[in-house]
Design a protein around this motif. Structure first.
Motif, PDB file in Angstrom:
ATOM      1  N   ALA A 406     -77.827 -51.242 -91.395  1.00 23.81           N
ATOM      2  CA  ALA A 406     -78.553 -51.579 -90.164  1.00 23.81           C
ATOM      3  C   ALA A 406     -79.570 -50.515 -89.787  1.00 23.81           C
ATOM      4  CB  ALA A 406     -77.546 -51.766 -89.023  1.00 23.81           C
ATOM      5  N   TYR A 407     -79.668 -49.442 -90.570  1.00 19.19           N
ATOM      6  CA  TYR A 407     -80.629 -48.372 -90.280  1.00 19.19           C
ATOM      7  C   TYR A 407     -82.054 -48.899 -90.387  1.00 19.19           C
ATOM      8  CZ  TYR A 407     -77.229 -44.517 -90.213  1.00 19.19           C
ATOM      9  OH  TYR A 407     -76.207 -43.661 -89.893  1.00 19.19           O
ATOM     10  N   VAL A 408     -82.945 -48.301 -89.594  1.00 23.73           N
ATOM     11  CA  VAL A 408     -84.365 -48.680 -89.574  1.00 23.73           C
ATOM     12  C   VAL A 408     -85.176 -47.524 -90.149  1.00 23.73           C
ATOM     13  CG1 VAL A 408     -86.321 -49.260 -88.087  1.00 23.73           C
ATOM     14  CG2 VAL A 408     -84.043 -50.191 -87.593  1.00 23.73           C
ATOM     15  N   LEU A 409     -86.221 -47.851 -90.907  1.00 18.96           N
ATOM     16  CA  LEU A 409     -87.051 -46.837 -91.552  1.00 18.96           C
ATOM     17  C   LEU A 409     -88.234 -46.482 -90.658  1.00 18.96           C
ATOM     18  CD1 LEU A 409     -86.702 -45.539 -94.384  1.00 18.96           C
ATOM     19  CD2 LEU A 409     -88.553 -47.030 -95.173  1.00 18.96           C
ATOM     20  N   GLY A 410     -88.604 -45.197 -90.651  1.00 20.81           N
ATOM     21  CA  GLY A 410     -89.763 -44.749 -89.891  1.00 20.81           C
ATOM     22  C   GLY A 410     -90.437 -43.586 -90.584  1.00 20.81           C
ATOM     23  N   THR A 411     -91.692 -43.321 -90.235  1.00 20.95           N
ATOM     24  CA  THR A 411     -92.435 -42.182 -90.777  1.00 20.95           C
ATOM     25  C   THR A 411     -93.146 -41.465 -89.640  1.00 20.95           C
ATOM     26  OG1 THR A 411     -94.411 -43.514 -91.200  1.00 20.95           O
ATOM     27  CG2 THR A 411     -92.809 -43.310 -93.004  1.00 20.95           C
ATOM     28  N   ALA A 412     -93.422 -40.183 -89.854  1.00 25.35           N
ATOM     29  CA  ALA A 412     -94.123 -39.385 -88.838  1.00 25.35           C
ATOM     30  C   ALA A 412     -94.644 -38.120 -89.486  1.00 25.35           C
ATOM     31  CB  ALA A 412     -93.205 -39.054 -87.673  1.00 25.35           C
ATOM     32  N   THR A 413     -95.656 -37.541 -88.857  1.00 26.52           N
ATOM     33  CA  THR A 413     -96.136 -36.208 -89.219  1.00 26.52           C
ATOM     34  C   THR A 413     -95.882 -35.322 -88.012  1.00 26.52           C
ATOM     35  OG1 THR A 413     -97.839 -37.104 -90.693  1.00 26.52           O
ATOM     36  CG2 THR A 413     -98.109 -34.829 -89.930  1.00 26.52           C
ATOM     37  N   VAL A 414     -95.115 -34.250 -88.215  1.00 19.84           N
ATOM     38  CA  VAL A 414     -94.617 -33.482 -87.078  1.00 19.84           C
ATOM     39  C   VAL A 414     -94.966 -32.004 -87.228  1.00 19.84           C
ATOM     40  CG1 VAL A 414     -92.709 -35.068 -86.664  1.00 19.84           C
ATOM     41  CG2 VAL A 414     -92.358 -33.114 -88.183  1.00 19.84           C
ATOM     42  N   THR A 415     -95.042 -31.312 -86.074  1.00 24.90           N
ATOM     43  CA  THR A 415     -95.179 -29.852 -86.035  1.00 24.90           C
ATOM     44  C   THR A 415     -93.906 -29.275 -85.433  1.00 24.90           C
ATOM     45  OG1 THR A 415     -96.224 -29.939 -83.853  1.00 24.90           O
ATOM     46  CG2 THR A 415     -97.675 -29.982 -85.780  1.00 24.90           C
ATOM     47  N   GLN A 416     -93.697 -27.984 -85.617  1.00 29.13           N
ATOM     48  CA  GLN A 416     -92.428 -27.387 -85.227  1.00 29.13           C
ATOM     49  C   GLN A 416     -92.215 -27.376 -83.725  1.00 29.13           C
ATOM     50  OE1 GLN A 416     -91.711 -23.817 -87.398  1.00 29.13           O
ATOM     51  NE2 GLN A 416     -89.505 -23.985 -87.151  1.00 29.13           N
ATOM     52  N   ASP A 417     -93.281 -27.272 -82.947  1.00 29.71           N
ATOM     53  CA  ASP A 417     -93.137 -27.247 -81.490  1.00 29.71           C
ATOM     54  C   ASP A 417     -93.436 -28.596 -80.856  1.00 29.71           C
ATOM     55  OD1 ASP A 417     -95.814 -27.329 -82.034  1.00 29.71           O
ATOM     56  OD2 ASP A 417     -96.390 -25.717 -80.671  1.00 29.71           O
ATOM     57  N   GLN A 418     -93.373 -29.636 -81.658  1.00 33.77           N
ATOM     58  CA  GLN A 418     -93.735 -30.973 -81.177  1.00 33.77           C
ATOM     59  C   GLN A 418     -92.646 -31.513 -80.263  1.00 33.77           C
ATOM     60  OE1 GLN A 418     -94.943 -33.712 -84.235  1.00 33.77           O
ATOM     61  NE2 GLN A 418     -94.139 -35.493 -83.153  1.00 33.77           N
ATOM     62  N   SER A 419     -93.066 -32.204 -79.230  1.00 36.41           N
ATOM     63  CA  SER A 419     -92.139 -32.938 -78.374  1.00 36.41           C
ATOM     64  C   SER A 419     -92.686 -34.342 -78.204  1.00 36.41           C
ATOM     65  CB  SER A 419     -91.999 -32.249 -77.010  1.00 36.41           C
ATOM     66  OG  SER A 419     -93.248 -32.203 -76.344  1.00 36.41           O
ATOM     67  N   GLY A 420     -91.798 -35.302 -78.231  1.00 39.09           N
ATOM     68  CA  GLY A 420     -92.259 -36.684 -78.133  1.00 39.09           C
ATOM     69  C   GLY A 420     -91.129 -37.647 -78.402  1.00 39.09           C
ATOM     70  N   GLU A 421     -91.411 -38.686 -79.175  1.00 34.89           N
ATOM     71  CA  GLU A 421     -90.425 -39.734 -79.387  1.00 34.89           C
ATOM     72  C   GLU A 421     -89.249 -39.257 -80.235  1.00 34.89           C
ATOM     73  OE1 GLU A 421     -92.339 -43.122 -80.993  1.00 34.89           O
ATOM     74  OE2 GLU A 421     -93.635 -43.469 -79.254  1.00 34.89           O
ATOM     75  N   LEU A 422     -89.505 -38.405 -81.213  1.00 34.84           N
ATOM     76  CA  LEU A 422     -88.432 -37.964 -82.090  1.00 34.84           C
ATOM     77  C   LEU A 422     -87.612 -36.863 -81.429  1.00 34.84           C
ATOM     78  CD1 LEU A 422     -90.153 -37.879 -85.600  1.00 34.84           C
ATOM     79  CD2 LEU A 422     -88.461 -39.515 -84.767  1.00 34.84           C
ATOM     80  N   PRO A 423     -86.285 -36.894 -81.574  1.00 36.22           N
ATOM     81  CA  PRO A 423     -85.439 -35.840 -80.998  1.00 36.22           C
ATOM     82  C   PRO A 423     -85.729 -34.489 -81.643  1.00 36.22           C
ATOM     83  CG  PRO A 423     -84.131 -37.771 -81.610  1.00 36.22           C
ATOM     84  CD  PRO A 423     -85.483 -37.965 -82.195  1.00 36.22           C
ATOM     85  N   SER A 424     -85.444 -33.432 -80.903  1.00 38.12           N
ATOM     86  CA  SER A 424     -85.684 -32.082 -81.414  1.00 38.12           C
ATOM     87  C   SER A 424     -84.846 -31.799 -82.652  1.00 38.12           C
ATOM     88  CB  SER A 424     -85.377 -31.046 -80.323  1.00 38.12           C
ATOM     89  OG  SER A 424     -84.019 -31.141 -79.909  1.00 38.12           O
ATOM     90  N   GLU A 425     -83.657 -32.411 -82.752  1.00 38.09           N
ATOM     91  CA  GLU A 425     -82.819 -32.203 -83.931  1.00 38.09           C
ATOM     92  C   GLU A 425     -83.496 -32.702 -85.196  1.00 38.09           C
ATOM     93  OE1 GLU A 425     -79.979 -32.785 -80.415  1.00 38.09           O
ATOM     94  OE2 GLU A 425     -81.855 -33.659 -81.139  1.00 38.09           O
TER      95      GLU A 425
END
Length: 619
Positions: A406-425
């Motif tokens: 049931a897992y859903v696939l996603g992609t992103a380009t992130v920086t180390q100090d980024q805050s937003g939709e993705l959890p910090s973990e």
């Protein structure tokens, strides 16, 4: 006492007093920590045990003290996370070391000292102030102690306190230490100064060649951070719960199962205090009704904390049957009783009345659906996460995981100090992984599982000037304007050397002349940075100085140096305060060093598992 001092002196020594008071809170407090009765040992120094009860009461006392001091609610788990448990353990170990040494030396306080301390214990006196055997027995019962054990506690406490006094006798810093510190911190300086403003918008924009050169020289300021392109497969209970629905029968069954949540009876905030007999209770009631005292004050007189008599927020069924009518019958707050209870004649204080409330099924429907959906979704997530663990162990890719679970696939380009939709973990996992590395899934929040793969590491890069021209131009203008302000200030400083005054220069340059008196080393001097303040106190009277500022440049002249007057009345007051407080600190340090030496010599045994269980039991 200090309120009579000049206001400009008040900031000089504030940090001293605050620091000393904070240090003072760390004192041993032997009487509080030696109040146990259990034979179970949670730690040992030499041949001296720390019992379960001693540790539990010491931890509870410390948490209660913190709550009262700061006016906040502190549970045991938070206190442990803040290190309160280890602080309490350290103090108990040091006290046990001193007790062990006292035992080795054969030290013990005589009966007369124990008797005097017993008579001085709050709450043991009767209405006449003399020792009262009934109050003493009540005091012991409240703490689960007998007379022999409590009197031994007093004897041990007084013996350890005496040993500490002997160890620390004569511990005091020399008077010159206080004078040196007061002179250093109390010296004042006065200045005249002007701000030479930076004016970036008055500068013509530099050409491309100058901007490119500026960009090359300040590349770190404009370089993009490292980025990571990731693919992730994830599943959360909220994702599944959003599409779930339940029929009317299931929702009504959930409503009936939790009916106490939706039909809350009347509750009351109640205090309770029991008395030895009916006459004493009636006398106490009359004193309360006449305004001479309160139930809380009577508890304090017995050596209790006000919180010890609180029953908190209770419903009628949570109260003994004998007291229900008296406490839940009245329509208003106040004192009721005496009521005969298992504890004896008892007075109750009704502090607040919380009306009954009811939430109809129709109003609770949405909450019930969400509750059932989340509960079912959490079970599915747990099952799916275990399945995904097996898939990862079998070498499945994230794409395969998304197809087979049931897992859903996603992609992103992130920086180390980024805050937003993705959890910090998830961000942390991305920057802890190598490209394509196989990693276990992580839990980001309650039952929110992510499996992360790093597809590409995008190194920091310096964008071309054309892409960041505005940012580069703004930064160039700001720096150029500050440089121009510094040059102008330096020209004015040269004029000062030629004999002009800062007042004359300020008038000529159309700048505002400002004066600050009574600047000190430790105060926040507003217009000066800490580095500039330090430089100012290294300069000689009459010197001129230039400091860079965000708004431009500061040009100042040091007009006056005022030594601290060690002989005036205020100085004497502060010297005495400093000497007294540092004596306490030095005494505590000496006792601590002595106790640590004993512990190192004779060994420490700590059962951390038992200590953790004690804290867990208090949550």
């Amino acid at each position: 006492m200090l309120s009579t001092m000049r206001s400009k002196k008040s900031g000089i020594f504030g940090w001293i007093i605050i620091a000393l008071l904070i240090l003072g809170l760390g004192a041993f407090g032997f009487t509080d920590i030696l109040t146990g009765g259990s034979a179970s040992s949670v730690a040992r120094v030499g041949k001296t045990d720390i019992t379960v009860t001693e540790y539990r009461l010491a931890f509870e006392n410390r948490v209660n003290a913190i709550q009262q001091q700061y006016g906040l609610r502190l549970d045991a788990q938070t206190a442990q996370a803040q290190g309160v448990d280890q602080q309490v353990l350290g103090e108990l170990l040091r006290a046990a070391a001193l007790k062990d040494e006292a035992t080795r030396l054969g030290l013990s306080m005589p009966d007369q000292v124990v008797q005097r301390a017993l008579l001085d214990t709050p709450g043991l006196g009767g209405t006449s102030g003399e020792f009262d055997a009934a109050n003493y027995q009540f005091f012991l019962n409240q703490r689960g102690l007998n007379a022999q054990r409590f009197e031994q506690i007093i004897r041990d406490s007084e013996t350890v306190a005496l040993l500490g006094e002997v160890i620390a006798d004569g511990a005091v810093l020399p008077p010159v230490a206080a004078d040196a510190l007061l002179s250093y911190l109390g010296e004042e300086r006065s200045v005249n100064w002007v701000l030479v403003p930076a004016q970036p918008m008055t500068l013509d924009l530099a050409g491309d060649d100058a901007l490119q050169a500026y960009l090359d020289e300040n590349a770190d300021q404009f370089r993009t951070p490292e980025q990571r392109a990731i693919t992730y497969a994830y599943l959360t209970p909220q994702m599944l719960a959003a599409d779930m629905d339940f029929d009317e029968e299931a929702l009504r069954a959930e409503y009936e199962r939790d009916i106490q949540e939706f039909q809350v009876p009347q509750r009351r905030i109640v205090d309770r205090l029991a008395f030895s007999d009916e006459a004493v209770a009636q006398t106490a009631l009359e004193s309360i009704e006449s305004g001479q005292t309160t139930l809380g004050d009577l508890a304090v007189e017995r050596g209790l904390q006000r919180g010890d008599i609180s029953l908190g927020l209770i419903s009628e069924t949570q109260l003994a049957r004998s007291a229900r009518a008296a406490v839940f019958g009245p329509d208003a707050t106040g004192i009721v009783g005496p009521v005969t209870t298992d504890l004896g004649p008892t007075l109750f204080s009704i502090n607040a009345i919380i009306p009954a409330s009811e939430t109809a099924f129709e109003d609770a429907r949405d909450d019930l659906r969400q509750r059932l959906a989340l509960a079912e979704a959490e079970e599915i997530v747990i099952s799916e996460s275990l399945r995904v663990e097996e898939l990862i162990a079998g070498g499945a890719t994230l794409e395969q995981i998304a197809e087979e679970s049931a897992y859903v696939l996603g992609t992103a380009t992130v920086t180390q100090d980024q805050s937003g939709e993705l959890p910090s973990e998830v961000i942390e996992e991305a920057f802890a992984s190598d490209i394509g590395a196989d990693r276990d899934q992580i839990e980001a929040g309650d039952l929110s599982f992510y499996a992360v793969r790093v597809d590409e590491v995008i190194a920091p890069a310096l964008p071309p000037l054309a892409d960041i021209r505005t940012d580069v131009a703004d930064a160039w203008r700001a720096d150029a304007a500050r440089d121009a302000a510094m040059e102008r200030a330096q020209e004015m400083q040269t004029a000062l050397s030629d004999g002009l005054t800062l007042s004359t220069l300020a008038q000529r340059e159309e700048l505002e002349l400002q004066t600050n008196e009574g600047l000190t080393r430790d105060a926040e001097n507003g217009f000066l940075s800490p580095e500039a303040t330090a430089a100012l106190f290294e300069a000689e009277q009459g010197a001129s100085m230039i400091f860079e500022d965000e708004a431009g440049a500061i040009l100042l002249t040091l007009t006056d140096v005022t030594p601290y007057e060690l002989e005036d009345e205020n100085a004497q007051t502060l010297r005495d305060l400093f000497t007294d407080q540092t004596r306490v600190d030095v005494e505590r340090d000496m006792i601590g060093y002595f106790a640590n030496a004993i512990a190192d010599e004779r060994g420490i045994v700590v059962n951390q598992a038992v200590l953790d269980q004690i804290v867990q039991s208090l949550r």
